[in-house]
Design an enzyme around this catalytic site. Structure first.
Site, short mmCIF file in Angstrom:
data_model
loop_
_atom_site.label_atom_id
_atom_site.label_comp_id
_atom_site.label_asym_id
_atom_site.label_seq_id
_atom_site.Cartn_x
_atom_site.Cartn_y
_atom_site.Cartn_z
N ASP A 1 11.97 -4.15 -2.21
CA ASP A 1 13.04 -3.15 -2.09
C ASP A 1 14.16 -3.43 -3.09
O ASP A 1 15.00 -2.55 -3.34
CB ASP A 1 13.64 -3.20 -0.68
CG ASP A 1 13.09 -2.10 0.21
OD1 ASP A 1 12.66 -1.06 -0.33
OD2 ASP A 1 13.11 -2.27 1.45
N LYS B 1 3.85 4.41 4.74
CA LYS B 1 3.66 3.34 3.76
C LYS B 1 2.27 2.74 3.88
O LYS B 1 1.62 2.41 2.88
CB LYS B 1 4.75 2.28 3.94
CG LYS B 1 6.05 2.73 3.28
CD LYS B 1 7.27 2.02 3.76
CE LYS B 1 8.51 2.74 3.22
NZ LYS B 1 9.72 2.44 3.97
N GLN C 1 11.99 -2.76 7.42
CA GLN C 1 12.45 -1.39 7.66
C GLN C 1 13.85 -1.40 8.29
O GLN C 1 14.06 -2.05 9.31
CB GLN C 1 11.44 -0.69 8.59
CG GLN C 1 11.60 0.80 8.70
CD GLN C 1 11.20 1.55 7.43
OE1 GLN C 1 10.09 1.40 6.94
NE2 GLN C 1 12.12 2.34 6.91
#
Ligand code: NAP
Length: 280
Positions: free
Chosen positions: A116, A49, A93
């Site tokens: 997200d 990322k 994460q």
């Protein structure tokens, strides 16, 4: 012979669009990636990322908390990131260590920075048909369909898997695009029948090779979200490619399908979050 839907090419296209848009902005969009613990897979994803952000001109910060960190320490960091003006998106994460309650910490992320799309507020907006950002994987699947001219309108769609991060939002997005959606899971009595009826079949399960050629209608569009590493470290999808590909009209490979597009959509979500937070 099916058209193989090329995730690497589509990801490159989306990233180039993000790069061009970000370059035209006076204030850079910013992403913070937060990891707790030393899970090697999570470290690889986080490094990827960071690289993606660098390529697209997105500012990024990375925080790695020790596995023994308390929930309060993580919440403190998330609150600081919520207040940061340079950070527009926060990516926590998963998975988290067992002593941290995933729901509690995900709800602590400012919904405006929830790139997200996992915060209940954003899930609710998705349910309303009014999502600011869609979760990256289902969002990536919709982008795939768009790119290859597959319109879910009037189509029978089957989604195998009902998780909050893939199956459920996937089904909602297909329904919003006027597909007629069936959702399957472990308690579905006749998975084969549900799959055989589908014009668009999305497998998001995590069981390598679950979907075989005899479960797929001739000419179906088959999207394989599944990614499972086998004992040899090879990434395997939920779809048994050799038996399904000859029946499908379009199919995504694993690797090189949904995965790279998911990563690219995250960058797009960061850009959107930055814009909605007033960055120009
Ligand atoms: P998950 O939370 O484990 O959910 C799996 C779903 O599949 C559950 O709803 C489960 O049903 C269902 N299922 C399991 N075995 C089944 C079977 N034999 N028949 C029918 N349904 C079955 O997984 P997830 O997070 O949604 O992820 C699914 C897969 O996508 C995984 O392989 C994951 O690694 C992959 N993934 C890929 C990306 C990407 O970027 N490519 C992103 C996210 C996830 P129940 O609800 O009844 O248990």
């Amino acid at each position: 012979m099916a058209v193989i839907m090329d995730g690497k090419a589509l990801a490159a296209k989306v990233k180039e669009e993000v790069r061009a848009e970000a370059a035209a902005m006076t204030k850079k969009p910013g992403l913070a990636v937060v990891l707790v613990g030393d899970d090697p897979a999570s470290q690889v994803y986080a490094a990827g990322k960071k690289r993606d952000c660098q390529q697209c001109g997105i500012y990024s910060e990375e925080y790695v908390l020790p596995a023994a960190s308390t929930q309060e320490e993580l919440l403190e960091l998330l609150h600081a990131l919520n207040d940061s003006t340079s950070v527009d998106g926060i990516l926590l994460q998963l998975p988290l260590p067992a002593h941290i309650d995933e729901g509690t910490v995900l709800r602590a992320i400012d919904p405006a920075k929830d790139v997200d799309g996992f915060h209940p507020y954003n899930m609710g907006r998705l349910m309303e048909g009014n999502a600011a950002v869609a979760p990256c994987t289902p969002g990536g699947v919709m982008r795939f369909l768009q790119e290859y001219g597959v319109d879910p309108k009037g189509k029978l769609c089957t989604v195998v898997g009902r998780s909050n991060i893939v199956g459920k939002p996937m089904a909602l997005l297909l329904m919003q695009a006027h597909g007629t959606v069936t959702i399957c899971h472990t308690k579905t009595p006749d998975l084969k029948a549900c799959c055989l009826g589908a014009d668009i079949l999305v497998a998001a399960v995590g069981r390598p090779g679950l979907i075989t050629g005899d479960m797929v209608k001739d000419g179906a569009v088959v999207i394989d979200v599944g990614t499972t590493r086998d004992r040899d470290g090879v990434l395997r999808g939920d779809v048994d490619f050799p038996s399904v590909e000859p029946k499908a009209s379009y199919i995504t490979p694993v690797p090189g399908g949904v995965g790279p597009v998911t990563r690219a959509i995250l960058l797009e979500n960061v850009l959107r979050a930055a814009r909605s937070r007033g960055k120009k």
